[in-house]
Design an enzyme around this catalytic site. Structure first.
Site, PDB file in Angstrom:
ATOM      1  N   SER A   1      -8.857  -6.974 -16.082  1.00 26.21           N
ATOM      2  CA  SER A   1      -7.587  -7.306 -15.131  1.00 26.21           C
ATOM      3  C   SER A   1      -8.176  -8.394 -14.038  1.00 26.21           C
ATOM      4  O   SER A   1      -9.226  -8.660 -14.198  1.00 26.21           O
ATOM      5  CB  SER A   1      -6.981  -6.103 -14.401  1.00 26.21           C
ATOM      6  OG  SER A   1      -7.954  -5.568 -13.617  1.00 26.21           O
ATOM      7  N   SER A   2      -7.295  -8.976 -13.274  1.00 23.31           N
ATOM      8  CA  SER A   2      -7.301 -10.033 -12.301  1.00 23.31           C
ATOM      9  C   SER A   2      -7.867 -11.479 -12.775  1.00 23.31           C
ATOM     10  O   SER A   2      -8.902 -12.011 -12.153  1.00 23.31           O
ATOM     11  CB  SER A   2      -8.291  -9.313 -11.194  1.00 23.31           C
ATOM     12  OG  SER A   2      -7.953  -8.327 -10.685  1.00 23.31           O
TER      13      SER A   2
ATOM     14  N   GLU B   1      -0.397   1.854 -21.705  1.00 20.82           N
ATOM     15  CA  GLU B   1       1.080   1.530 -21.218  1.00 20.82           C
ATOM     16  C   GLU B   1       1.731   0.433 -21.781  1.00 20.82           C
ATOM     17  O   GLU B   1       2.918   0.096 -21.817  1.00 20.82           O
ATOM     18  CB  GLU B   1       1.030   1.428 -19.623  1.00 20.82           C
ATOM     19  CG  GLU B   1       0.846   2.686 -18.768  1.00 20.82           C
ATOM     20  CD  GLU B   1      -0.561   2.750 -18.421  1.00 20.82           C
ATOM     21  OE1 GLU B   1      -1.327   2.139 -19.014  1.00 20.82           O
ATOM     22  OE2 GLU B   1      -1.070   3.268 -17.500  1.00 20.82           O
TER      23      GLU B   1
ATOM     24  N   THR C   1     -14.380 -11.291 -25.729  1.00 23.66           N
ATOM     25  CA  THR C   1     -13.197 -12.039 -26.126  1.00 23.66           C
ATOM     26  C   THR C   1     -13.052 -11.978 -27.560  1.00 23.66           C
ATOM     27  O   THR C   1     -11.857 -11.513 -28.061  1.00 23.66           O
ATOM     28  CB  THR C   1     -13.397 -13.622 -25.844  1.00 23.66           C
ATOM     29  OG1 THR C   1     -13.647 -13.904 -24.556  1.00 23.66           O
ATOM     30  CG2 THR C   1     -12.400 -14.340 -26.689  1.00 23.66           C
TER      31      THR C   1
ATOM     32  N   LYS D   1     -17.290 -21.419 -31.476  1.00 22.84           N
ATOM     33  CA  LYS D   1     -17.624 -20.192 -31.868  1.00 22.84           C
ATOM     34  C   LYS D   1     -16.533 -19.126 -31.881  1.00 22.84           C
ATOM     35  O   LYS D   1     -15.839 -18.505 -32.727  1.00 22.84           O
ATOM     36  CB  LYS D   1     -18.787 -19.501 -31.043  1.00 22.84           C
ATOM     37  CG  LYS D   1     -19.420 -18.228 -31.710  1.00 22.84           C
ATOM     38  CD  LYS D   1     -20.658 -17.894 -30.766  1.00 22.84           C
ATOM     39  CE  LYS D   1     -21.036 -16.388 -30.873  1.00 22.84           C
ATOM     40  NZ  LYS D   1     -22.099 -15.988 -29.975  1.00 22.84           N
TER      41      LYS D   1
ATOM     42  N   CYS E   1       9.949 -10.734  10.402  1.00 21.33           N
ATOM     43  CA  CYS E   1      10.802  -9.445  10.174  1.00 21.33           C
ATOM     44  C   CYS E   1      10.094  -8.403  11.315  1.00 21.33           C
ATOM     45  O   CYS E   1      10.595  -8.438  12.384  1.00 21.33           O
ATOM     46  CB  CYS E   1      10.382  -8.946   8.864  1.00 21.33           C
ATOM     47  SG  CYS E   1      11.775  -7.905   8.107  1.00 21.33           S
TER      48      CYS E   1
ATOM     49  N   GLU F   1      13.504   3.036  13.916  1.00 15.65           N
ATOM     50  CA  GLU F   1      12.464   3.253  13.110  1.00 15.65           C
ATOM     51  C   GLU F   1      11.396   3.967  13.597  1.00 15.65           C
ATOM     52  O   GLU F   1      11.065   5.032  12.818  1.00 15.65           O
ATOM     53  CB  GLU F   1      12.225   1.727  12.037  1.00 15.65           C
ATOM     54  CG  GLU F   1      10.953   2.160  11.117  1.00 15.65           C
ATOM     55  CD  GLU F   1      10.756   0.866  10.508  1.00 15.65           C
ATOM     56  OE1 GLU F   1      10.939  -0.413  10.971  1.00 15.65           O
ATOM     57  OE2 GLU F   1       9.893   0.900   9.521  1.00 15.65           O
TER      58      GLU F   1
ATOM     59  N   HIS G   1      12.387 -13.553   5.604  1.00 16.27           N
ATOM     60  CA  HIS G   1      11.126 -13.712   5.309  1.00 16.27           C
ATOM     61  C   HIS G   1      11.075 -15.348   4.716  1.00 16.27           C
ATOM     62  O   HIS G   1      11.393 -15.496   3.388  1.00 16.27           O
ATOM     63  CB  HIS G   1      10.600 -12.973   4.153  1.00 16.27           C
ATOM     64  CG  HIS G   1      10.304 -11.387   4.515  1.00 16.27           C
ATOM     65  ND1 HIS G   1       9.130 -11.159   4.812  1.00 16.27           N
ATOM     66  CD2 HIS G   1      11.346 -10.399   4.677  1.00 16.27           C
ATOM     67  CE1 HIS G   1       9.471  -9.655   5.182  1.00 16.27           C
ATOM     68  NE2 HIS G   1      10.529  -9.310   4.994  1.00 16.27           N
TER      69      HIS G   1
ATOM     70  N   GLU H   1       8.735 -16.955   4.132  1.00 12.87           N
ATOM     71  CA  GLU H   1       7.600 -17.452   3.337  1.00 12.87           C
ATOM     72  C   GLU H   1       7.792 -17.256   1.755  1.00 12.87           C
ATOM     73  O   GLU H   1       6.884 -17.782   1.070  1.00 12.87           O
ATOM     74  CB  GLU H   1       6.211 -16.261   3.564  1.00 12.87           C
ATOM     75  CG  GLU H   1       6.535 -14.727   3.387  1.00 12.87           C
ATOM     76  CD  GLU H   1       7.397 -13.857   4.154  1.00 12.87           C
ATOM     77  OE1 GLU H   1       7.899 -14.608   5.103  1.00 12.87           O
ATOM     78  OE2 GLU H   1       7.430 -12.779   4.283  1.00 12.87           O
TER      79      GLU H   1
HETATM   80  N1  GLN Z   1      10.513  -2.000   9.116  1.00 13.49           N
HETATM   81  C1  GLN Z   1      11.352  -3.064   9.081  1.00 13.49           C
HETATM   82  C2  GLN Z   1      12.741  -2.734   8.983  1.00 13.49           C
HETATM   83  O1  GLN Z   1      12.948  -2.146   7.924  1.00 13.49           O
HETATM   84  C3  GLN Z   1      10.915  -4.420   9.168  1.00 13.49           C
HETATM   85  C4  GLN Z   1      10.538  -4.746   7.681  1.00 13.49           C
HETATM   86  C5  GLN Z   1       9.878  -5.950   7.226  1.00 13.49           C
HETATM   87  O2  GLN Z   1       9.095  -6.357   8.138  1.00 13.49           O
HETATM   88  N2  GLN Z   1      10.020  -6.143   6.070  1.00 13.49           N
HETATM   89  O3  GLN Z   1      13.542  -3.362   9.329  1.00 13.49           O
END
Ligand code: GLN
Length: 533
Positions: free
Chosen positions: A14-15, A151, A192, A224, A381, A405, A507, A509
Site C-alpha cells: 500500500s502507500s 475486502e 509485479t 521484461k 475551526c 464541547e 475550512h 484548506e
Molecule cells: N471540535 C470543534 C467543533 O466541533 C471544531 C471542529 C473542527 O476543528 N473541525 O465545533
C-alpha cells in the site's frame, strides 16, 4: 463521446500513491480538453471516514455537498480543480448499507441477498454513475487497498464484470512496486509479476502498468514486465520518486501515459498539450528560494493528519515564491513557561482544527502569545474557537470562558453547541458539513483578501461562536467580519490592529488548488514574508 471508464488498482504494497496517479491521469486528460471526474472506492466497513481517528486514516476531507471523505479526494481537487461530491466517495459500508436498507424495504422480493450479485451490482451501479455519467468523458475510479486483500475482492469482481460489459470503454490501470535489493544490487520485477497474476486470477488483465520505483528502470526491465504480464511495452510506465508530487503528471505525460490510455480506448491521440500554467507552477516551485518557517500548533503529529492545510500552505508559498518549512508543535506540550521558546523564530503560526479536550489549553496559550507578540496567526475551526476563548479569558476578563464541547457547565460559553445539534446522539455525518455562504463585512481585512462580498466555504464542526458575546468582542477589538446570511452564525473573526490575526470557523484548506491557491493562505504567507504577492 460515450463515457469511458478507467479503473485504477494497486498491488504489492500500500502507500504507492494511487491517489496521485489517478489525479495525474485526470489532469492529463483534462489538459486535452476532456471532462473528467475521479472517484474513490474504499474497501473498509465505515460508512464514511468521518468518525475515523486521523492517526488511522489521515485527514478527513469534506466535499461541497457535505460528505466526509478520504483524503485522496483532496488530491483530485487540488490537481484538477474539479469539485467532487458525495458520489465521488464510496465505502464497503455504504454499499452494504444501501443493499441492507433495500432488503429491509422489501425491494428484493424475498430473494437471498448475496455478495454476488447484490453487493457487486451495487458497486457497479456506483462505478457507472448512470445518473450523471453524460457529464463526463472519463470517469476514473480508484479502488483503495491492495490486490489480494479479502475486502477488495467484491470490487475486483465488479471491475471484471464491467470490463466485460463495457468492452473498449473500460481500461484497467494497475500500479505496482519494483523494489531495489541493495545486497543483490538489483531491481526486482517478481512482485509485479505476482500481482498481475493475482489480477489475472480474478479475471482482470491490466491494460496499463505503472511501476513505482526508487531507481530508474531500464528499457530491459520494462520489456521484461511487458512480456511476463501480457502488456504492450508502451503501456509499461515508471513512476520514479520525484521531489514533488506535482511533477508526476508531467513525468507521466513524457512517457506517454495519456496517449497509451487514449489508444486503448481507440481515441485519436492528437497533439500533446503544453500545460503551460502547470509548467509555470513547477518552475515557480523550483525557483522558490526564500524559506518561511510556519509553526503548526496541533495534536496529531502525523503528516497526513493536516494534509490539506499542509498542501495549502505549500501551494500559497510557491505562489509567493517561497518554500514553506512547516514545523509541528504538539499543543499538549505548550505551557505558559515554554511558549516563547517553542514558537521562537516562526514567521507565522497556524492553529489547527480538532476535536475534544486534549491539547486545547496549549492552543489557547499559543493564541495568546502570537496575539500579544503580533505574529501572523491563522486559526482554523477549533483553532478559531481557541482564539475566541483566549480573547474572552485575557481581554474580556471572562477567566472561565470555554467551549461547551470542553466544559459542559462553563458559565461563559463563548463557543456553544448549536440548537439543532443538541439532541444528536449519532456521531457519523451529523455535524455542520459542507459549503455554506458567508457574507464579508465591508472594509474588513478578509473582504480585501477575498475581493468579494459573499463567499462560500466548507464546514465540519458542531460548535459555534456564541452571538450573545458579539458586541463585547467587537468593542474590545476582535471583529466578527464574516457571518452566515441566514443563520447569522459567525464564520470569521479578525483583529484589525494586529498584522494578520484571522480565525475561520470553516475550512478554507479544502478548496485550495495548484492553479488557484486559496486567497486566505496566500495572504497569510504574504504577511509572514512581509511583502505582497
Ligand atoms: N471540535 C470543534 C467543533 O466541533 C471544531 C471542529 C473542527 O476543528 N473541525 O465545533
Amino acid at each position: 463521446m460515450q463515457t469511458k471508464y478507467i479503473f485504477v488498482t494497486g498491488g504489492v504494497v500500500s502507500s504507492l500513491g494511487k491517489g496521485i496517479i489517478s489525479s495525474s491521469i485526470g489532469k492529463l486528460l483534462q489538459a486535452r480538453g476532456y471532462r473528467i471526474t475521479i472517484q474513490k472506492f474504499d474497501p473498509y466497513i465505515n460508512i464514511d471516514p468521518g468518525t475515523l481517528n486521523p492517526y488511522e486514516h489521515g485527514e478527513c476531507y469534506v466535499t461541497n455537498d457535505g460528505m466526509e471523505t478520504d483524503l485522496d479526494l483532496g488530491h483530485y481537487e487540488r490537481f484538477t480543480g474539479i469539485r467532487t461530491t458525495r458520489n465521488n466517495s464510496v465505502t464497503t459500508g455504504r454499499i452494504y448499507k444501501t443493499v441492507i436498507d433495500r432488503e429491509r424495504h422489501g425491494d428484493y422480493l424475498g430473494k437471498t441477498i448475496q455478495v454476488v450479485p447484490h453487493i457487486t451490482d451495487e458497486i457497479k451501479r456506483r462505478m457507472l454513475r448512470q445518473e450523471d455519467s453524460t457529464d463526463y468523458d472519463f470517469i476514473i475510479t480508484e479502488v483503495g487497498g491492495t490486490i489480494g486483500d479479502i475486502e477488495s475482492a467484491p470490487f475486483m469482481e465488479a471491475i471484471r464484470q464491467l470490463r466485460w460489459e463495457l468492452g473498449r470503454n473500460a481500461v484497467s490501470v494497475h500500479l505496482t512496486y519494483v523494489p531495489y535489493l541493495k545486497a543483490a544490487g538489483e531491481l526486482k520485477t517478481k512482485p509485479t509479476q505476482h500481482s498481475v497474476k493475482e489480477m489475472q486470477g480474478m479475471g482482470i488483465q491490466p491494460d496499463i502498468l505503472i511501476l513505482r520505483t526508487e531507481l530508474h528502470l531500464s528499457d530491459g526491465i520494462r520489456s521484461k514486465v511487458a512480456s511476463f504480464c501480457n502488456v504492450d511495452l508502451e503501456c509499461v510506465v515508471q513512476s520514479e520518486d520525484l521531489p514533488s508530487i506535482y511533477e508526476v503528471p508531467v513525468n507521466m505525460q513524457k512517457q506517454g501515459l495519456d496517449a497509451a490510455i487514449l489508444r486503448k480506448f481507440a481515441i485519436p491521440v492528437g497533439e500533446t498539450p503544453a500545460m503551460l500554467p502547470w509548467h509555470e507552477f513547477l518552475n515557480k516551485q523550483k525557483t522558490a528560494t526564500t524559506i518561511v518557517r510556519i509553526g503548526l500548533v496541533g495534536k496529531y503529529d502525523l503528516q497526513d493528519a493536516y494534509k490539506s492545510i499542509r498542501e495549502s500552505l505549500n501551494l500559497a508559498g510557491i505562489y509567493c515564491g517561497a518554500k514553506v518549512k512547516m514545523e509541528f508543535i504538539n499543543s499538549e506540550a505548550i505551557t505558559k513557561q515554554n511558549v516563547g521558546e517553542l514558537l521562537e523564530g516562526f514567521a507565522g503560526v497556524l492553529i489547527c482544527p480538532g476535536f475534544g479536550q486534549r491539547g486545547i489549553e496549549g492552543k489557547i496559550i499559543a493564541a495568546e502569545y502570537t496575539r500579544t507578540h503580533d505574529i501572523p496567526t491563522f486559526g482554523i475551526c477549533l483553532g478559531m474557537q481557541m482564539m475566541v476563548i483566549e480573547f474572552a479569558r485575557n481581554v474580556l476578563g471572562l477567566s472561565d470562558a470555554n467551549s461547551r464541547e470542553m466544559d459542559a457547565d462553563t458559565p461563559h460559553n463563548v463557543i456553544d453547541i448549536m440548537e439543532d445539534q443538541k439532541n444528536i446522539t449519532n456521531m457519523g455525518g451529523t455535524m455542520r458539513l459542507g459549503a455554506y455562504a458567508c457574507e464579508l463585512r465591508e472594509g474588513s481585512k478578509v473582504a480585501s483578501i477575498y475581493k468579494e462580498a459573499m463567499i462560500s466555504e466548507r464546514h465540519r464542526h458542531r460548535y459555534e461562536f456564541n452571538n450573545d458575546y458579539l458586541t463585547d468582542y467587537e468593542s474590545h477589538g476582535m471583529q466578527c467580519v464574516g457571518t452566515n446570511p441566514e443563520s447569522h452564525l459567525v464564520e470569521i473573526v479578525e483583529i484589525p490592529d494586529n498584522r494578520w490575526y484571522i480565525g475561520t470557523q470553516f475550512h478554507p484548506e479544502y478548496s485550495s488548488t495548484v492553479l488557484r491557491p486559496h486567497p486566505l493562505f496566500v495572504s497569510f504567507i504574504s504577511a509572514t514574508l512581509q511583502s505582497s504577492c
